[in-house]
Design a protein around this motif. Structure first.
Motif, mmCIF file in Angstrom:
data_model
loop_
_atom_site.group_PDB
_atom_site.id
_atom_site.type_symbol
_atom_site.label_atom_id
_atom_site.label_comp_id
_atom_site.label_asym_id
_atom_site.label_seq_id
_atom_site.Cartn_x
_atom_site.Cartn_y
_atom_site.Cartn_z
ATOM 1 N N UNK A 62 0.829 -1.211 0.000
ATOM 2 C CA UNK A 62 0.000 0.000 0.000
ATOM 3 C C UNK A 62 0.862 1.260 0.000
ATOM 4 N N UNK A 63 1.984 1.215 0.697
ATOM 5 C CA UNK A 63 2.872 2.388 0.731
ATOM 6 C C UNK A 63 3.526 2.645 -0.612
ATOM 7 N N UNK A 64 3.679 1.607 -1.425
ATOM 8 C CA UNK A 64 4.381 1.756 -2.705
ATOM 9 C C UNK A 64 3.512 2.396 -3.782
ATOM 10 N N UNK A 65 2.192 2.449 -3.562
ATOM 11 C CA UNK A 65 1.290 3.009 -4.554
ATOM 12 C C UNK A 65 1.354 4.537 -4.547
ATOM 13 N N UNK A 66 1.625 5.178 -5.682
ATOM 14 C CA UNK A 66 1.437 6.634 -5.761
ATOM 15 C C UNK A 66 -0.036 6.961 -5.498
ATOM 16 N N UNK A 67 -0.297 8.065 -4.809
ATOM 17 C CA UNK A 67 -1.657 8.329 -4.355
ATOM 18 C C UNK A 67 -2.661 8.417 -5.498
ATOM 19 N N UNK A 68 -2.290 9.098 -6.561
ATOM 20 C CA UNK A 68 -3.227 9.266 -7.686
ATOM 21 C C UNK A 68 -3.606 7.908 -8.267
ATOM 22 N N UNK A 69 -2.615 7.016 -8.401
ATOM 23 C CA UNK A 69 -2.895 5.677 -8.939
ATOM 24 C C UNK A 69 -3.772 4.888 -7.968
ATOM 25 N N UNK A 70 -3.484 5.007 -6.667
ATOM 26 C CA UNK A 70 -4.301 4.325 -5.660
ATOM 27 C C UNK A 70 -5.739 4.818 -5.719
ATOM 28 N N UNK B 160 -15.989 11.021 -1.005
ATOM 29 C CA UNK B 160 -15.360 9.937 -1.758
ATOM 30 C C UNK B 160 -13.843 9.956 -1.626
ATOM 31 N N UNK B 161 -13.277 11.117 -1.350
ATOM 32 C CA UNK B 161 -11.819 11.229 -1.259
ATOM 33 C C UNK B 161 -11.289 10.711 0.067
ATOM 34 N N UNK B 162 -12.116 10.664 1.086
ATOM 35 C CA UNK B 162 -11.666 10.248 2.414
ATOM 36 C C UNK B 162 -11.151 8.808 2.409
ATOM 37 N N UNK B 163 -11.817 7.917 1.666
ATOM 38 C CA UNK B 163 -11.396 6.502 1.637
ATOM 39 C C UNK B 163 -9.982 6.334 1.081
ATOM 40 N N UNK C 24 -14.415 0.437 -5.416
ATOM 41 C CA UNK C 24 -14.656 0.280 -3.977
ATOM 42 C C UNK C 24 -15.222 1.565 -3.382
ATOM 43 N N UNK C 25 -14.721 2.693 -3.838
ATOM 44 C CA UNK C 25 -15.215 3.982 -3.353
ATOM 45 C C UNK C 25 -16.683 4.160 -3.721
ATOM 46 N N UNK C 26 -17.018 3.821 -4.964
ATOM 47 C CA UNK C 26 -18.435 3.925 -5.385
ATOM 48 C C UNK C 26 -19.314 2.999 -4.563
ATOM 49 N N UNK D 48 -4.759 17.807 -2.006
ATOM 50 C CA UNK D 48 -4.592 18.742 -3.116
ATOM 51 C C UNK D 48 -4.493 17.992 -4.445
ATOM 52 N N UNK D 49 -3.755 16.854 -4.434
ATOM 53 C CA UNK D 49 -3.664 16.040 -5.646
ATOM 54 C C UNK D 49 -5.017 15.438 -6.021
ATOM 55 N N UNK D 50 -5.832 15.152 -5.000
ATOM 56 C CA UNK D 50 -7.149 14.566 -5.267
ATOM 57 C C UNK D 50 -8.026 15.521 -6.065
#
Length: 215
Positions: free
Chosen positions: A60-68, A88-91, A75-77, A159-161
């Motif tokens: 999980x740490x290796x995933x760039x946030x935007x890709x995650x 939706x961004x909180x998850x 799952x978010x939906x 901010x990236x979200x």
């Protein structure tokens, strides 16, 4: 007009960061404790369990946030009902921060003098008592520092979200500042983020120092 844009966006950012930090600590803190107590320096050694959770944390740490954020859109939906907006961004923010919190807690626990644990065992303390009466109080200054860093990272992630319609100051800077060529909106959004980070770092440092003095 500018304040009318900044105000709601700041509120959305604070909501995202607060709940994401809360969820990250709820998930990450026990995982960090588990990684320590089941690891080589722990007192409930379970190598297989330790490696399993360690692997999950590292993945999980290796995933760039935007890709995650993109990867878990289904799952978010499913959970939130939508893939855009503040809720939706909180998850994805929580999932991005929880592994960081876990490693911070584990590292802080590793730095504790083993003699403290040995003394607690000699006094007849159970494993659970060692965790919440000895380990947790000992690492609280480091935990506060780690949570402070987590909050600052989450502000950057939020901010990236904004690129994907996550709301907050990031989306304001992109939607109104960049896309509509409103330099004043973009600069103001960045300045608010900088001030927010500086304030959080100041408060976090003060709290950590106070806890160190009381220990």
């Amino acid at each position: 007009m500018l304040l009318q844009l900044i105000g709601p966006a700041l509120g959305e950012t604070l909501i995202m960061v607060f709940f994401a930090t809360l969820m990250a600590v709820i998930i990450g803190f026990p995982v960090g404790v588990l990684l320590f107590v089941t690891g080589p320096g722990g007192f409930i050694r379970m190598p297989i369990l330790n490696r399993f959770f360690g692997w999950i944390v590292d993945v999980l740490r290796s995933f760039p946030f935007v890709i995650l954020m993109i990867a878990i859109l289904p799952l978010t939906r499913l959970i939130v009902g939508t893939a855009v907006g503040t809720a939706a961004t909180i998850l994805p923010l929580s999932l991005a921060a929880a592994p960081f919190v876990a490693r911070v807690i584990e590292t802080a626990l590793i730095e504790i003098d083993p003699g403290v644990i040995t003394a607690a065992k000699a006094m007849g303390s159970t494993n659970w008592q060692i965790i919440y009466k000895v380990l947790v109080p000992e690492v609280m200054p480091s935990v506060v520092s780690g949570i402070t860093l987590t909050i600052i990272n989450l502000i950057g992630y939020s901010a990236m979200a904004g690129i994907l319609g996550g709301g907050g100051l990031g989306q304001l800077a992109i939607a109104y500042g960049y896309n509509r060529f409103r330099t004043d909106v973009m600069v103001s959004s960045v300045l608010v983020i900088i001030v927010l980070v500086v304030l959080i770092q100041f408060v976090g440092t003060r709290l950590s120092t106070m806890l160190l003095k009381r220990r």
